[in-house]
Enzyme design. Structure first.
Site, PDB file in Angstrom:
ATOM      1  N   GLU A 111       0.834  -1.159   0.060  1.00 20.89           N
ATOM      2  CA  GLU A 111      -0.166   0.116  -0.143  1.00 20.89           C
ATOM      3  C   GLU A 111       0.884   1.205  -0.089  1.00 20.89           C
ATOM      4  O   GLU A 111       1.900   1.240   0.637  1.00 20.89           O
ATOM      5  CB  GLU A 111      -0.882   0.026   1.285  1.00 20.89           C
ATOM      6  CG  GLU A 111      -1.528   1.354   1.649  1.00 20.89           C
ATOM      7  CD  GLU A 111      -2.531   1.691   0.338  1.00 20.89           C
ATOM      8  OE1 GLU A 111      -2.575   2.940  -0.116  1.00 20.89           O
ATOM      9  OE2 GLU A 111      -3.335   0.885   0.133  1.00 20.89           O
ATOM     10  N   GLY A 143       3.222   0.113  -5.612  1.00 14.62           N
ATOM     11  CA  GLY A 143       3.034  -1.399  -6.091  1.00 14.62           C
ATOM     12  C   GLY A 143       3.293  -1.713  -7.426  1.00 14.62           C
ATOM     13  O   GLY A 143       3.989  -2.819  -7.874  1.00 14.62           O
ATOM     14  N   ASP A 160      -6.408  -4.216  -5.441  1.00 18.59           N
ATOM     15  CA  ASP A 160      -7.501  -3.739  -4.741  1.00 18.59           C
ATOM     16  C   ASP A 160      -7.288  -2.149  -4.765  1.00 18.59           C
ATOM     17  O   ASP A 160      -6.613  -1.510  -3.701  1.00 18.59           O
ATOM     18  CB  ASP A 160      -7.802  -4.101  -3.415  1.00 18.59           C
ATOM     19  CG  ASP A 160      -8.803  -3.491  -2.809  1.00 18.59           C
ATOM     20  OD1 ASP A 160      -9.556  -2.586  -3.349  1.00 18.59           O
ATOM     21  OD2 ASP A 160      -9.104  -3.835  -1.454  1.00 18.59           O
ATOM     22  N   PRO A 167      -1.379   8.057  -8.559  1.00 22.62           N
ATOM     23  CA  PRO A 167      -0.553   6.758  -8.562  1.00 22.62           C
ATOM     24  C   PRO A 167      -1.114   5.320  -9.021  1.00 22.62           C
ATOM     25  O   PRO A 167      -0.452   4.600  -9.373  1.00 22.62           O
ATOM     26  CB  PRO A 167      -0.444   6.557  -6.882  1.00 22.62           C
ATOM     27  CG  PRO A 167      -0.581   8.115  -6.295  1.00 22.62           C
ATOM     28  CD  PRO A 167      -1.567   8.510  -7.165  1.00 22.62           C
TER      29      PRO A 167
END
Length: 288
Positions: A111, A143, A160, A167
């Site tokens: 995250e 990520g 997710d 981003p």
């Protein structure tokens, strides 16, 4: 004085430009991070609601639909206990919570915004409750960069992420999907949320098209989430070998019954939903 909040459906990729969702609010808490603005609303109808940069991310009342459907179709298709699962995004923790019900050895959650995770731990304990599990490795990083160069590491990769703005935009591109394919073990499964086929039809179509350039098996599927734009939401599975529609019905039923006996009943996903979710209305891929 009554307090109300409206999410206006607007911005890049949104086909609806004159619509929104309005909820009555009892109180609100806000915070600013280096990446985005966080707003936590205590609403009359949906309980606590997490809003990032004006867009509703999750609510206590309907979060189970999103989190069960981004996880369980893939995990039941996998057909084995997952050793290692990667989640990109998922800062509220609900996706990790559902993955852990399948007893993986390890879950890496990447995250970009640490403050969202800390906020969820503090304010949304029923959703974030699994983030402190010893099997969960929290990584605060980009990520897209994290997955680059990895080969045959994960059984399942779940993206997710938020809408394709800022981003998150790189998480909708072919190059990212190619890196994800390389990071999957043989027979592994990639899953991403793929927006609303009604409210964000162009973005949804692009996700499916780009995934088809990378994976021989691509299966979009639907769930209905009241607080998401139009209520009609999609996810898409990509794999080299694993096809959710090729899972034998009796085998899936047996796996599900065993799962329920050990972990308890789910609220949304079941074997009938598993197959039915992949039935897509005609208008979604019809040229207009």
């Amino acid at each position: 004085m009554e307090l109300w909040f409206t999410e206006f459906y607007k911005g890049e990729g949104m086909d609806l430009q004159g619509t929104g969702l309005t909820v009555k609010v009892k109180n609100a808490v806000s915070a600013k991070t280096p990446f985005q603005e966080i707003l936590l609303l205590d609403t009359v109808d949906y309980g606590k609601m997490l809003v990032l940069d004006g867009a509703i991310q999750t609510t206590e009342k309907d979060e189970f639909i999103y989190h069960e459907m981004i996880v369980h179709p893939a995990l039941f298709t996998l057909g084995r206990r997952p050793e290692r699962v990667l989640v990109i995004g998922g800062g509220d923790g609900g996706t990790v919570r559902e993955i852990l019900k399948h007893d993986p050895e390890k879950v890496d959650m990447v995250e970009i915004d640490k403050e969202v995770v800390e906020f969820a731990k503090r304010e949304l304990p029923t959703i974030s409750c699994a983030l402190n599990d010893e099997r969960v490795n929290l990584i605060f990083a980009d990520g897209r960069e994290f997955i680059r160069g990895k080969e045959e590491v994960y059984d399942v990769i779940i993206v997710d992420c938020s809408d394709p703005i800022g981003p998150s935009k790189v998480l909708y591109e072919k190059g990212f999907y190619e890196d994800a394919r390389r990071a999957l073990k043989e027979g592994g499964i990639f899953v991403t949320q793929s927006e609303s086929p009604f409210a964000q039809k162009r973005v949804h179509g692009k996700v499916v098209d780009e995934l088809k350039k990378v994976f021989p098996i691509v299966r979009p599927y639907l769930a209905f989430i009241p607080t998401y734009p139009s209520g009609m939401w999609s996810f898409t599975i990509g794999s080299v070998k694993a096809d959710p529609l090729a899972v034998e019905k009796e085998k899936l039923k047996e796996s599900y019954i065993k799962f329920v006996e050990e972990k308890g009943e789910l609220k949304y996903y079941n074997p009938d939903i598993h197959y039915g979710a992949f039935a897509i209305p005609n208008f979604v891929y019809r040229e207009e």
